[in-house]
Design a protein around this motif. Structure first.
Motif, short mmCIF file in Angstrom:
data_model
loop_
_atom_site.label_atom_id
_atom_site.label_comp_id
_atom_site.label_asym_id
_atom_site.label_seq_id
_atom_site.Cartn_x
_atom_site.Cartn_y
_atom_site.Cartn_z
N ASP A 137 38.05 35.89 52.94
CA ASP A 137 38.76 36.32 51.40
C ASP A 137 37.67 36.86 50.98
O ASP A 137 36.70 35.63 50.29
CB ASP A 137 39.60 35.11 51.19
N THR A 147 46.58 38.71 56.38
CA THR A 147 48.64 38.94 56.32
C THR A 147 48.26 40.72 56.27
O THR A 147 47.61 41.38 56.79
CB THR A 147 48.74 38.79 54.67
N ALA A 524 44.15 36.58 48.49
CA ALA A 524 45.23 36.01 48.75
C ALA A 524 45.54 35.95 46.86
O ALA A 524 47.13 35.74 46.73
CB ALA A 524 45.35 34.49 48.97
#
Length: 527
Positions: A137, A147, A524
């Motif tokens: 991230d 994702t 996220a």
């Protein structure tokens, strides 16, 4: 009247010349690029390669392959292969015939029609790391499940980095169901780059839907096969010496639909392949020969890459390692064998077993990149952004590895020697003049074409580096990645084609998430 000291005058003169040299970089052309010729590094002699090739043919003839699909079994047995229990033995004559008809070189196109790469003939092309099951991230610095929007973001970041000549699907979108995975992954990558790209198609039933999506992008039914921009990553064998049944069913359908294919054999030395490095090459080559025979019996001369890609192994733990000297050596020898056999070759090199951007990562990635480039692999996968033997990817590493690949390509390009580059006249000018070459017209002319300038390598003197606050290349790489992700949204797929795709398929990336300011990329957290 104020007088300027001689030392200050000299410094001002140096500064002016330095400014002129920097100014020459304002229009830097690409001095490195796709398709440079490799092959100067040869870890094997011709006699050694002949021994390995002969042994691979003997292994295939005496031991054969297990777990062939009915279609492969029928094809092989009808052309001279022999059934030996549950295995199919392939005579060397069938291998020799396949080598005669095999494709020697083919082109893989970009969606925009401009970013073509040539696969074959010692041409070296670098691609990104691929299919990582985790991503770091960019906000928290922690690894997490990727994702489909992460997949799109990393692809468009790689699209902007020049030393990746094609894009391998960077991460596994773990928010997609098995039924959603192939079409949505293909959409995310195709939308994120106009470069040629690679991805896998999991099972036979997903080949036609993905092809339909590519046909829409290419302009209509059957158009993709005319100028393919996707090279499927296929693994048709399970070492030792077995066909991968479900993969072979999918590959059979891909060939029918006009896809070029990479046929990977990627056993681990001392685990799923023999411990002697030469024996590892023998088994891997035998497995590749089995696929070469199958493909050329089905469709002679079909574009196929010999994915001779043996993996390293730490025998103490049984773990796959990709940064070891043995792994790099095996990949270089594999590239050499492919070139010797005049087959387009695909190898896996240039990644690391390190978990972050540290000394180990830099050393292992550089060793792999330079070695495999000099060995002349046509299609080098796993070159950028990955860690932990292909288990995690970061945006910062993707950016910094682009520099590393530029250095490797500059080494590969070599030294141009001709009457002009011998510099006879400029040597005379300089020894009769200022005594250095920094301001010489020839030097200024060659600033943008003779030298490669990495973006994140610090070449300042210690004092200058300290004055600048000891800049951290990781911080600069993150800023560069964020700048690209905030501004670069490829538009090579028109709104009309995108609407047609969305009308036919259940696309999980919202269209509004593919525009500036809609969300925070690679995090996220919400925008």
């Amino acid at each position: 009247m104020n007088q300027v000291s001689p030392s200050l005058s000299r410094r001002r003169g140096r500064d002016a010349k330095r400014t002129s040299r920097i100014g020459a970089l304002s229009h830097v052309p690409d001095i490195v690029g796709p398709g440079l010729k490799g092959g100067s590094y040869k870890p094997l002699t011709d006699a050694q390669m002949d021994m390995i090739i002969d042994a691979a043919k003997r292994v295939l003839e005496d031991y054969g392959m297990a777990d062939a699909t009915p279609a492969i079994t029928e094809l092989l047995l009808s052309r001279g292969a022999k059934q030996k229990g549950n295995r199919i033995a392939i005579p060397r004559e069938m291998v020799d015939a396949a080598l005669e008809t095999a494709c020697r070189s083919f082109d893989l196109y970009g969606i925009d029609g401009e970013k073509k790469i040539t696969l074959g003939g010692n041409h070296v092309n670098f691609g990104t790391n691929s299919y990582n099951p985790s991503v770091r991230d960019i906000e928290t610095g922690e690894f997490r499940n990727p994702t489909v929007t992460d997949l799109y973001d990393l692809t468009r970041l790689a699209d902007k980095l020049d030393n990746y000549h094609y894009v391998r699907i960077p991460v596994i979108a773990r928010d997609l169901s098995p039924e959603e995975f192939d079409v949505n992954s293909a959409y995310a990558v195709a939308s994120g780059t106009s470069k040629p790209f690679c991805l896998a198609i999991s099972f036979e039933q997903f080949v036609d839907p993905v092809t339909d999506l590519f046909d829409i992008i290419a302009g209509g039914p059957g158009e993709f096969a005319k100028r393919p921009f996707c090279l499927p990553i296929t693994v048709p064998v399970v070492p030792p010496m077995k066909f991968a049944y479900d993969s072979c069913l999918a590959i059979d359908r891909m060939i029918d639909k006009g896809y070029p294919v990479i046929m990977y054999s990627a056993g681990m030395v001392g685990a799923t392949s023999p411990a002697p490095l030469a024996g590892m090459l023998v088994q891997s080559l035998a497995e590749i020969f089995s696929t070469l025979v199958w493909v050329n019996l089905k469709k002679p001369g079909h574009p196929m890459m010999a994915g001779l890609a043996p993996l390293g192994c730490d025998i103490r733990s049984g773990a796959c390692v990709m940064g070891s000297a043995e792994h790099v050596l095996l990949e270089a020898a594999s590239a050499q064998l492919c070139n010797y056999l005049d087959l387009p070759g695909a190898q896996l090199s240039g990644t690391t077993d390190a978990k972050c951007e540290d000394y180990q990562a830099g050393a292992e990635k550089t060793l792999g990149a330079v070695t495999i480039a000099l060995a002349g692999s046509n299609h080098v996968g796993l070159m950028g952004g990955g860690f932990a033997a292909n288990m995690g990817m970061t945006a910062e590493a993707l950016v910094m590895d682009n520099d590393n690949l530029g250095n490797a390509l500059r080494v590969l390009k070599g030294i141009e020697v001709n009457e002009s580059t011998l510099a006879y006249e400029s040597i005379g000018d300089t020894i009769r003049g200022e005594g250095h070459y920094l301001g010489h017209p020839e030097t200024l002319r060659l600033v943008p074409t003779e030298f490669y300038y990495p973006e994140f390598v610090d070449r300042d003197a210690i004092g200058d580096w300290e004055e600048k606050g000891k800049p951290d290349p990781m911080v600069r790489a993150k800023a560069r990645a964020e700048e690209v992700l905030a501004t670069h949204f490829p538009s090579h797929i028109s709104d009309a084609k995108d609407a047609e795709i969305r009308a036919k398929f259940d696309i999980k990336i919202a269209r509004e998430d593919m525009s500036p300011g809609a969300r925070r990329p690679l995090t996220a957290q919400k925008a």
